[in-house]
Design a protein around this motif. Structure first.
Motif, PDB file in Angstrom:
ATOM      1  N   LEU A 107       0.806  -1.220   0.000  1.00  0.00           N
ATOM      2  CA  LEU A 107       0.000   0.000   0.000  1.00  0.00           C
ATOM      3  C   LEU A 107       0.841   1.272   0.000  1.00  0.00           C
ATOM      4  N   LYS A 162       3.128   4.364  -1.087  1.00  0.00           N
ATOM      5  CA  LYS A 162       3.208   5.199  -2.291  1.00  0.00           C
ATOM      6  C   LYS A 162       4.404   6.136  -2.161  1.00  0.00           C
ATOM      7  N   LYS A 222       4.636   9.121  -2.835  1.00  0.00           N
ATOM      8  CA  LYS A 222       4.292  10.457  -2.316  1.00  0.00           C
ATOM      9  C   LYS A 222       4.347  10.524  -0.786  1.00  0.00           C
ATOM     10  N   ARG A 277      -9.378  -0.220  11.006  1.00  0.00           N
ATOM     11  CA  ARG A 277      -9.012   1.063  11.623  1.00  0.00           C
ATOM     12  C   ARG A 277      -7.519   1.359  11.443  1.00  0.00           C
ATOM     13  N   LEU A 306      -5.490   0.344   9.113  1.00  0.00           N
ATOM     14  CA  LEU A 306      -5.207   0.695   7.720  1.00  0.00           C
ATOM     15  C   LEU A 306      -5.520   2.174   7.454  1.00  0.00           C
ATOM     16  N   ALA A 307      -6.729   2.601   7.836  1.00  0.00           N
ATOM     17  CA  ALA A 307      -7.127   3.991   7.590  1.00  0.00           C
ATOM     18  C   ALA A 307      -6.247   4.945   8.396  1.00  0.00           C
ATOM     19  N   TRP A 308      -5.971   4.579   9.639  1.00  0.00           N
ATOM     20  CA  TRP A 308      -5.154   5.445  10.498  1.00  0.00           C
ATOM     21  C   TRP A 308      -3.754   5.631   9.910  1.00  0.00           C
ATOM     22  N   ILE A 328      -2.622   5.232   6.812  1.00  0.00           N
ATOM     23  CA  ILE A 328      -2.592   6.000   5.563  1.00  0.00           C
ATOM     24  C   ILE A 328      -2.730   7.493   5.866  1.00  0.00           C
ATOM     25  N   ASN A 329      -3.699   7.847   6.704  1.00  0.00           N
ATOM     26  CA  ASN A 329      -3.876   9.266   7.028  1.00  0.00           C
ATOM     27  C   ASN A 329      -2.659   9.824   7.751  1.00  0.00           C
ATOM     28  N   ALA A 363       0.250  10.016   5.163  1.00  0.00           N
ATOM     29  CA  ALA A 363      -0.053  10.871   4.003  1.00  0.00           C
ATOM     30  C   ALA A 363      -0.353  12.306   4.401  1.00  0.00           C
ATOM     31  N   SER A 364      -0.778  12.503   5.637  1.00  0.00           N
ATOM     32  CA  SER A 364      -1.203  13.853   6.032  1.00  0.00           C
ATOM     33  C   SER A 364      -0.398  14.395   7.217  1.00  0.00           C
ATOM     34  N   GLU A 365      -0.521  13.761   8.367  1.00  0.00           N
ATOM     35  CA  GLU A 365       0.110  14.305   9.583  1.00  0.00           C
ATOM     36  C   GLU A 365       1.634  14.382   9.459  1.00  0.00           C
ATOM     37  N   LYS A 367       3.300  17.085   7.291  1.00  0.00           N
ATOM     38  CA  LYS A 367       3.424  18.431   7.870  1.00  0.00           C
ATOM     39  C   LYS A 367       4.818  18.626   8.474  1.00  0.00           C
ATOM     40  N   MET A 422      -5.970  10.741   1.238  1.00  0.00           N
ATOM     41  CA  MET A 422      -6.012   9.304   1.529  1.00  0.00           C
ATOM     42  C   MET A 422      -6.437   8.462   0.344  1.00  0.00           C
ATOM     43  N   MET A 429      -7.911   1.991  -0.588  1.00  0.00           N
ATOM     44  CA  MET A 429      -6.992   1.949   0.556  1.00  0.00           C
ATOM     45  C   MET A 429      -6.181   0.662   0.606  1.00  0.00           C
ATOM     46  N   SER A 467     -15.214  -0.554  10.172  1.00  0.00           N
ATOM     47  CA  SER A 467     -14.195   0.032  11.033  1.00  0.00           C
ATOM     48  C   SER A 467     -13.333   1.038  10.260  1.00  0.00           C
TER      49      SER A 467
END
Lengths: 141, 151
Positions: free
Chosen positions: A2, A4, A6, A112, A114-116, A118-119, A122-124, A127, B20, B71, B86
């Motif tokens: 998963l 990338k 970037k 959860r 997986l989403a955590w 990536i965010n 990719a985001s936090e 910065k 995302m 994802m 989830s």
């Protein structure tokens, strides 16, 4: 995988750790989602949980050290995100053990996590890289 | 304030979807009365602090499955199960957290509560009645309802 391009921050130690986390989470999600009986997955699931408990703490520690070195002003709020994730990993591991390896807990954990991840990367974490670039620019001006 | 509030959540959704999920075309439109939305999942995020109430995100099944496919790097997912719920709950949490940060820059300080799946018949086949707002993307839509009040 998963991961990338970037997501790269330009800090070799942290980028390597992020790639390792993505590798492990990818393996974990693939294992959890495999259409085979749960009993055949528990060994790998347990290995991943043990890995996550140790590696996440090491990685967060290194990432927070980087932020300290840079004088990153959002370190306290970033550290809070780390602490919440560590607490969640520890808590879900304990619940999983106490429940006798209940599959539902790991399906929820995988979604959860997986989403955590990536965010977060990719985001936090971007910065931090933006801040480091701005700081370097200011030094050269 | 209502427009500012709503905009904070729309902008947060747009940012999260872009970062995302690599979704570039994110816009808003009104929900047509009686629009079919069977198979939806509504996630509620509680808010406490200077504002109190809930944010409701309504995800049609196909939107959710496509989000998870992106994802997971293309993993085939055909049902909305615990894994999908989830992951979608966490995304709702992330969007709400970002909106809270934007609001705190306007001196509105709130905290969010963990995501909850709304178990109601209303969520099965309709967008929230008074939301009137749907966020549109290349992979489907998401209903957004901001139910917040000042203290």
């Amino acid at each position: 995988m998963l991961w990338k391009e970037k997501y790269m921050l330009g800090v070799p130690l942290i980028d390597e750790q992020h790639q390792e986390l993505f590798r492990r989470v990818t393996d974990f999600v693939e294992t959890v989602r495999k259409p085979i009986p749960w009993e055949q997955k528990t060994e790998q699931v347990n290995r991943t949980l043990d890995f996550m408990k140790d590696y996440v703490v090491t990685h967060f520690h290194d990432e927070e050290n980087l932020q300290r070195e840079l004088g990153y002003p959002e370190l306290p709020s970033h550290r809070k995100l780390h602490q919440e994730m560590v607490a969640y990993v520890v808590s879900v591991s304990r619940q999983y053990e106490e429940s006798g390896n209940q599959e539902q807990l790991m399906q929820q954990f995988a979604g959860r996590l997986l989403a955590w991840l990536i965010n977060h990367v990719a985001s936090e974490d971007q910065k931090i890289a933006d801040f480091a670039r701005r700081k370097e620019q200011e030094t050269h001006e | 304030m209502n427009n500012t509030l709503h905009l904070s959540f729309f902008e947060a959704t747009r940012e999260v979807f872009e970062l995302m999920l690599d979704l570039q075309k994110v816009s808003e439109s009104a929900v047509a009365p009686g629009e079919d939305a069977c198979g939806n999942l509504t996630i509620s995020i509680g808010v406490i602090g200077d504002l109190t109430g809930d944010i409701l995100y309504t995800f049609p099944k196909e939107t959710m499955l496509e989000m998870v496919r992106i994802m997971t790097g293309g993993m085939e997912v055909s049902e909305v199960d615990d894994f999908v719920t989830s992951a979608i709950g966490e995304i709702s949490n992330i969007i709400s957290g970002k909106a809270m940060i934007a609001l705190s820059e306007r001196n509105v300080v709130c905290d969010i509560l963990p995501p909850k799946v709304v178990e109601s018949e209303e969520s099965v086949c309709a967008y929230p009645v008074d939301s009137n707002t749907k966020i549109n993307t290349e992979i489907g839509s998401v209903g957004l309802e901001v139910r917040l009040q000042s203290k």
